[in-house]
Scaffold this motif. Structure first.
Motif, PDB file in Angstrom:
ATOM      1  N   VAL A   1       0.639  -1.098   0.113  1.00 57.85           N
ATOM      2  CA  VAL A   1      -0.038  -0.027   0.118  1.00 57.85           C
ATOM      3  C   VAL A   1       0.896   1.284  -0.064  1.00 57.85           C
ATOM      4  CG1 VAL A   1      -1.575   1.275   1.469  1.00 57.85           C
ATOM      5  CG2 VAL A   1      -1.961  -1.034   1.097  1.00 57.85           C
ATOM      6  N   ARG A   2       1.958   1.251   0.814  1.00 59.12           N
ATOM      7  CA  ARG A   2       2.706   2.414   0.939  1.00 59.12           C
ATOM      8  C   ARG A   2       3.694   2.571  -0.274  1.00 59.12           C
ATOM      9  NH1 ARG A   2       7.519   3.552   5.181  1.00 59.12           N
ATOM     10  NH2 ARG A   2       6.188   2.599   6.944  1.00 59.12           N
ATOM     11  N   MET A   3       3.945   1.603  -0.799  1.00 63.02           N
ATOM     12  CA  MET A   3       4.510   1.614  -2.068  1.00 63.02           C
ATOM     13  C   MET A   3       3.953   2.335  -3.447  1.00 63.02           C
ATOM     14  SD  MET A   3       7.925   1.180  -2.222  1.00 63.02           S
ATOM     15  CE  MET A   3       7.805   1.976  -0.667  1.00 63.02           C
ATOM     16  N   GLY A   4       2.565   1.745  -3.388  1.00 64.28           N
ATOM     17  CA  GLY A   4       1.412   2.084  -4.167  1.00 64.28           C
ATOM     18  C   GLY A   4       1.501   3.636  -4.097  1.00 64.28           C
ATOM     19  N   GLY A   5       1.352   4.338  -3.175  1.00 61.51           N
ATOM     20  CA  GLY A   5       1.397   5.807  -2.859  1.00 61.51           C
ATOM     21  C   GLY A   5       2.986   6.335  -3.411  1.00 61.51           C
ATOM     22  N   ARG A   6       3.811   5.656  -3.133  1.00 61.45           N
ATOM     23  CA  ARG A   6       4.944   6.479  -3.219  1.00 61.45           C
ATOM     24  C   ARG A   6       5.844   6.078  -4.368  1.00 61.45           C
ATOM     25  NH1 ARG A   6       8.755   5.854   1.829  1.00 61.45           N
ATOM     26  NH2 ARG A   6       7.552   6.990   3.414  1.00 61.45           N
ATOM     27  N   GLY A   7       5.529   5.010  -4.930  1.00 61.62           N
ATOM     28  CA  GLY A   7       6.381   4.443  -6.079  1.00 61.62           C
ATOM     29  C   GLY A   7       7.408   3.600  -5.439  1.00 61.62           C
TER      30      GLY A   7
ATOM     31  N   LEU B   1      10.962   3.022  -6.772  1.00 64.23           N
ATOM     32  CA  LEU B   1      12.193   3.365  -6.921  1.00 64.23           C
ATOM     33  C   LEU B   1      12.198   4.936  -6.031  1.00 64.23           C
ATOM     34  CD1 LEU B   1      12.460   2.225 -10.614  1.00 64.23           C
ATOM     35  CD2 LEU B   1      13.088   1.189  -8.362  1.00 64.23           C
ATOM     36  N   GLY B   2      13.449   5.375  -6.407  1.00 60.48           N
ATOM     37  CA  GLY B   2      13.739   6.600  -5.856  1.00 60.48           C
ATOM     38  C   GLY B   2      14.760   6.417  -4.667  1.00 60.48           C
TER      39      GLY B   2
ATOM     40  N   SER C   1      13.591   4.621  -1.610  1.00 57.25           N
ATOM     41  CA  SER C   1      13.309   3.269  -1.656  1.00 57.25           C
ATOM     42  C   SER C   1      14.191   2.419  -0.838  1.00 57.25           C
ATOM     43  CB  SER C   1      12.924   3.077  -3.039  1.00 57.25           C
ATOM     44  OG  SER C   1      12.612   1.836  -3.232  1.00 57.25           O
ATOM     45  N   LEU C   2      13.551   0.973  -0.709  1.00 53.54           N
ATOM     46  CA  LEU C   2      14.414   0.035  -0.199  1.00 53.54           C
ATOM     47  C   LEU C   2      14.790  -0.967  -1.199  1.00 53.54           C
ATOM     48  CD1 LEU C   2      12.865  -0.800   3.144  1.00 53.54           C
ATOM     49  CD2 LEU C   2      15.258  -0.520   3.037  1.00 53.54           C
ATOM     50  N   VAL C   3      14.496  -0.769  -2.575  1.00 55.74           N
ATOM     51  CA  VAL C   3      14.522  -1.418  -3.869  1.00 55.74           C
ATOM     52  C   VAL C   3      16.197  -1.260  -4.134  1.00 55.74           C
ATOM     53  CG1 VAL C   3      14.110  -2.164  -6.098  1.00 55.74           C
ATOM     54  CG2 VAL C   3      12.264  -1.558  -4.492  1.00 55.74           C
ATOM     55  N   PHE C   4      16.929  -2.321  -4.177  1.00 53.24           N
ATOM     56  CA  PHE C   4      18.075  -2.248  -4.727  1.00 53.24           C
ATOM     57  C   PHE C   4      18.290  -1.453  -5.931  1.00 53.24           C
ATOM     58  CE2 PHE C   4      18.931  -5.861  -2.064  1.00 53.24           C
ATOM     59  CZ  PHE C   4      20.086  -5.370  -1.190  1.00 53.24           C
ATOM     60  N   SER C   5      19.456  -0.658  -6.207  1.00 53.55           N
ATOM     61  CA  SER C   5      19.406   0.093  -7.634  1.00 53.55           C
ATOM     62  C   SER C   5      21.161  -0.105  -7.829  1.00 53.55           C
ATOM     63  CB  SER C   5      19.095   1.359  -7.347  1.00 53.55           C
ATOM     64  OG  SER C   5      19.891   2.138  -6.326  1.00 53.55           O
ATOM     65  N   LEU C   6      21.541   0.518  -8.831  1.00 58.30           N
ATOM     66  CA  LEU C   6      22.786   0.164  -9.435  1.00 58.30           C
ATOM     67  C   LEU C   6      23.690   1.328  -8.307  1.00 58.30           C
ATOM     68  CD1 LEU C   6      22.910   0.524 -13.442  1.00 58.30           C
ATOM     69  CD2 LEU C   6      24.018  -0.896 -11.684  1.00 58.30           C
TER      70      LEU C   6
END
Lengths: 218, 270
Positions: B78-84, B86-87, B90-95
């Motif tokens: 739900v929270r990601m739905g509001g915020r997206g 990536l960025g 975010s806790l999503v891994f990135s380069l």
């Protein structure tokens, strides 16, 4: 108002009868489908002989020592799995404990942790070979004759659980239970990789932080 | 009075605290069962109220843990739905995490400055996502062993051998990681020592943000939130409470892990 009540009662009664009648139709359905429902819940290996006394076309399963097909026990102990008495002719059998001759089997969780005696599963004398046709351990009836005595509702699938699980890292597991062996290998390397990588990372970071803190102070 | 930035919401902290407590309970009750044939395991089980009680606790807390995990996943979605997804927050891994790791390794080797970490460092992200690997495995294999006869309707019976091994091995991996790496990086590392209070209080002082998470500080400044940080009065009693709780958890974890390692050398995961 006085005459109204019995009439109401009759209406309700008829309505109830009608509903019961309707539910009776459903019950009839169930009876008609009983075989199918029973099959869905039957705890069976699905193996049925068409005649009860001797297995058809499975002569190799019924090897009595007298038949001599596999030789006298002294001629070689392999193939005892198919004997009606796996210990027939073994010297000093009567005076020794199971663990003395089958140490690997005594490591089973059922024995070590569940504190079961071998005979609670293998039964009294004679102890038939696992693959003997009439053995309670034969997979076609093992679930009912052995497991279900303690595990209520155990089916044929449940009975494929390996009670005498080979040690996960052993060659025996690799050959006899490969999925367990490779699960072990996978988890072992995952553990080494994750803990190794992050321990080194943590140590490196900590040492470096100590060094730069010392520098900042001096 | 110190100026602080909000790092964890009340709900985040609730999830962390409940995971911490349930994890320790599962660790103690699980290891007690696993090593009940040794004097240490037997003493642990007796101390926890006997085998039956330990089993019932392990089942009940396991189910609670699974439900909390599902609740967390729903909340995160739900929270990601509001915020997206990536960025920078975010806790999503990135380069960027790969780059940060490389920079830190160079820094450890004495070359160049440390990585300018953002709100979540790459190891914090790993801490977070590791739960998403461990929880499903432990929950599924745990449920299979809990209702082994029912499970054998849907899986072949020999998969219980595998479930039983996986449950133990994965629990060991999780405990090794949490009790060694996670505790160390969170609380025992020189820059976090003696105890990093942020996961308990939810607020991180602006100095700490500036020092440890400079890229997050930049973001906050750019958004004009830097000066708006709350003014938090010191609360010595609260500090005492979380220090005690934190150290009790660390001590329990290390106690369990050390005994486990000793026994494992002797008898594996039987």
């Amino acid at each position: 108002m006085k005459g109204c009540r019995p009439r109401m009662g009759r209406v309700v009664g008829w309505a109830l009868l009608f509903l019961l009648e309707a539910s009776g139709v459903g019950a009839g359905d169930e009876v008609a489908n009983a075989t199918r429902r029973y099959r869905a819940y039957e705890l069976s290996s699905g193996f049925y002989e068409s005649h009860e006394v001797r297995p058809m076309g499975r002569g190799t399963y019924v090897v009595t020592p007298e038949a001599g097909r596999l030789g006298a026990p002294s001629a070689g102990l392999y193939h005892r799995g198919r004997l009606a008495d796996s210990h027939r002719g073994i010297l000093f059998y009567a005076n020794r404990r199971c663990e003395a001759c089958h140490p690997d089997n005594a490591a089973s969780r059922h024995v070590v942790r569940g504190n079961l005696a071998c005979r609670q599963c293998h039964g009294g004398e004679p102890i038939a070979g696992i693959a003997h046709y009439y053995s309670p351990m034969n997979p076609i009836r093992r679930h009912a004759y052995v497991c279900a005595r303690c595990h209520e509702g155990a089916g044929a699938s449940f009975a494929t659980y390996r009670v005498h699980e080979p040690p996960v890292a052993s060659v025996k597991a690799k050959q006899g239970f490969p999925s367990l062996y490779y699960t072990y290998q996978f988890m072992l390397w995952l553990l080494i990789a994750v803990l190794g990588f992050f321990s080194l990372h943590a140590l490196g970071m900590a040492c470096r932080e100590l060094v730069s803190k010392g520098r900042a102070r001096s | 009075m110190i100026r602080t930035q909000k790092r964890f919401t009340l709900l985040d902290r609730f999830f962390h605290l409940s995971l911490m407590i349930t994890f320790l309970i599962q660790g103690a009750t699980g290891l007690g069962q696993l090593y009940i044939t040794t004097p240490w395991g037997l003493a642990l089980v007796r101390g926890l109220g006997g085998y039956e009680r330990v089993l019932a606790t392990h089942y009940g807390v396991g189910v609670a843990m699974t439900l909390l995990f599902l609740a967390h996943v729903a909340h995160a979605l739900v929270r990601m739905g509001g915020r997206g997804w990536l960025g920078a927050d975010s806790l999503v891994f990135s380069l960027r995490d790969v780059r940060h790791f490389g920079q830190n390794m160079r820094w450890v080797a004495g070359k160049g400055p440390p990585a300018r970490l953002g709100r979540w460092s790459y190891w914090e992200k790993f801490d977070y996502w590791a739960v998403f690997w461990g929880m499903p495995i432990l929950a599924v294999t745990g449920l299979m062993l809990y209702h082994s006869v029912a499970a054998s309707r849907y899986f072949p019976g020999w998969s219980l051998n595998i479930a039983s091994f996986l449950h133990r091995a994965e629990a060991l991996l999780a405990m090794g990681y949490i009790f060694l790496v996670h505790f160390f990086m969170g609380h025992l590392r020189p820059s976090a020592f003696p105890l990093n209070p942020v996961i308990f209080t939810g607020d991180m002082s602006t100095e700490a943000v500036q020092e440890e998470k400079p890229a997050w500080a930049d973001d906050l400044k750019a958004q004009g939130l830097w000066e708006n940080g709350a003014l938090t009065p010191p609360a010595p009693l609260v500090k005492l409470a979380y220090t005690l709780v934190g150290y009790a958890a660390v001590a329990t974890g290390l106690y369990l892990l050390i005994n486990t390692l000793i026994l494992m050398g002797r008898m594996g995961l039987h």
